[in-house]
Design an enzyme around this catalytic site. Structure first.
Site: not given
Ligand code: UD1
Length: 437
Positions: A29-30, A125, A130, A324, A417
């Site tokens: 994903k990232n 999230c 952030r 993560d 997600r």
């Protein structure tokens, strides 16, 4: 019930079964999000392979379409073709930007392509503060003028110019945003204290294949230095690119083995990127074999030997232990012998999952806002628990594998997600798990 990216169906599982078998690790994903964003910089057609089928990617696809990109998709082969010849819209729709924080990397790409970007403050999230000050710092250093009000950010540049940019903290997103804007800036950009995560290197690899001129030194992990020689946008061209495998999904399944016991093989797993994680898992008593050549990791536990906690783990920037994987580690620590003190150094409120794990019978005490103490218990108890964010949600699923009775995880839209098929993967490994209405 089969996987459906749009549904919010609960995940239900019965604990107590060891995992056994092979699982193929999805695309990252990232890593996928910034390379897809980078496609708007390239006035041509790019073909992406191994694109994960997850809702954050759906969000990025909608954002790309809103800029004028035309997308063709073959979901069954995880292929996405993006035609970016006619990018014309610099304003990103608020509903997608507020849904996903990484939409902010489109700012750098749009500045490079159109000289302008208008975005709402990004979402994501609920794992703590952030801010995006470092993103804006990098773009301003390249000559962008930036106006912000409480909801929106407007960036504009007649011409971006190469600069020396020293980040006070190696933010992954800010590094990626700055790289994207610097690719077509006039002159040379030097980024110091850049993020070293593999998803940054992957973005540079993709851009270089597409005609950019980015140097990453062989000792990049030590130096954190990236040099970008600006090229004219006409030098950029379409390429075919395969998204790298997801180290966080692979790590989650490794911690699942610590929760449930068993013997699994991860195929298409980025062994070289998971050294700190593998070292920890070995210390906790599992056997881990890293097969770098074949991108394979084997993890097994000897059922006679109890998995035990190490005294202390802290998260950090790559190559340290990834934030993560903090929640998946926490889930496995709950059912390992002994006591772990776990310190979160990257995000300020990444312990939301603690409350739910405690409801399942875990013994976790908050020591202060960044440290928890986990005392392992023999078993957790099946309960209905709520996923509140992506990695915490996945941690509840693997905790359910170690619980007596039935665990139901609700609000699984957060898990979708980033995990393409956590239920299917664990089911193939022998877990009693399914989606329920
Ligand atoms: C990315 C990953 C995320 C991962 C994180 C750290 C994506 C889509 N997400 O997030 O899964 O957990 O890297 O490996 O790739 N910060 C600031 N100002 C900024 C930017 C960041 O203070 O402008 C702070 C953040 O609040 C946080 C820390 O820096 O405390 C790390 O953030 P960053 O490295 O930017 O992570 P993301 O790119 O958001």
């Amino acid at each position: 019930m089969a996987y459906d990216g749009q549904s919010n169906a609960a995940i239900c599982m019965e604990g107590g079964k060891c995992l056994d078998g092979t699982v193929l690790i999805q695309g990252s994903k990232n890593a996928a999000l910034p390379v897809l964003a980078a496609s708007v910089l390239i006035p041509d057609t790019c073909v992406f392979k191994n694109v994960p089928y997850i809702t954050d990617i759906d969000c990025m696809k909608n954002l790309l379409k809103s800029t004028g990109a035309v997308l063709e998709e073959r979901k069954e082969t995880h292929m996405l073709r993006i035609h970016s010849e006619n990018i014309r819209e610099y304003r990103l729709p608020a509903r997608y930007v507020s849904a996903m924080r990484s939409s902010v990397v489109l700012m750098g790409a749009l500045l490079g392509r159109l000289g302008e970007a208008l975005v709402d403050y990004p979402g994501g999230c609920v794992i703590g503060e952030r801010p995006i000050d470092l993103h804006l710092f990098g773009l301003e250093k390249l000559g962008a003028q930036i106006w912000t009000d409480k909801n929106r950010i407007h960036a504009y540049a007649d011409e971006l110019k190469g600069a020396l940019i020293k980040f006070p903290f190696p933010s992954v997103g800010a590094t990626q945003n700055t790289i994207l804007a610097a690719v077509t800036a006039r002159g040379t950009t030097v980024i110091q204290n850049a993020a070293r995560e593999p998803e940054v290197t992957a973005l540079c690899d993709f851009l270089n294949k597409a005609g950019a001129d980015i140097e990453i030194e062989h000792d990049f992990i030590a130096t954190g230095r990236i040099v970008i020689h600006g090229v004219d946008i006409s030098r950029l061209h379409g390429v075919e690119y395969t998204v790298i495998p997801d180290r966080i999904v692979a790590g989650t399944y490794m911690f699942a083995v610590l929760c449930a016991g068993g013997n699994i093989t991860l195929e298409n797993a980025p062994a070289a990127q998971l050294r700190s994680v593998c070292a920890l898992i070995r210390k906790m008593g599992a056997d881990v074999v890293l097969d770098d050549e074949n991108d394979r990791i084997l993890v097994s536990t000897d059922t006679k030997r109890k998995i035990r906690n190490v005294p202390f783990v802290e998260t950090g920037v790559y190559p340290e232990f990834p934030t993560d994987l903090q929640s998946p580690l926490l889930a496995s620590a709950c059912v390992s012998k002994g006591t772990l003190i776990l310190k979160e150094r990257i995000f300020s409120s990444r312990f939301k999952v603690v409350e739910e794990l405690v409801r399942m019978g875990a013994d976790i005490t908050a020591l202060d806002h960044e440290r928890v103490q986990v005392r392992g218990v023999a078993k957790l108890a099946g309960r209905t628990v709520i996923a509140q964010e992506l990695r915490g949600g996945a941690a509840l699923v693997i905790a359910g594998l170690a619980a007596d009775g039935i665990t139901t995880v609700t609000d699984t839209r957060y898990i979708k997600r980033g995990y393409q098929d956590i239920v299917g993967d664990l089911e193939r490994l022998g877990a009693r798990i399914s989606y329920v209405d």
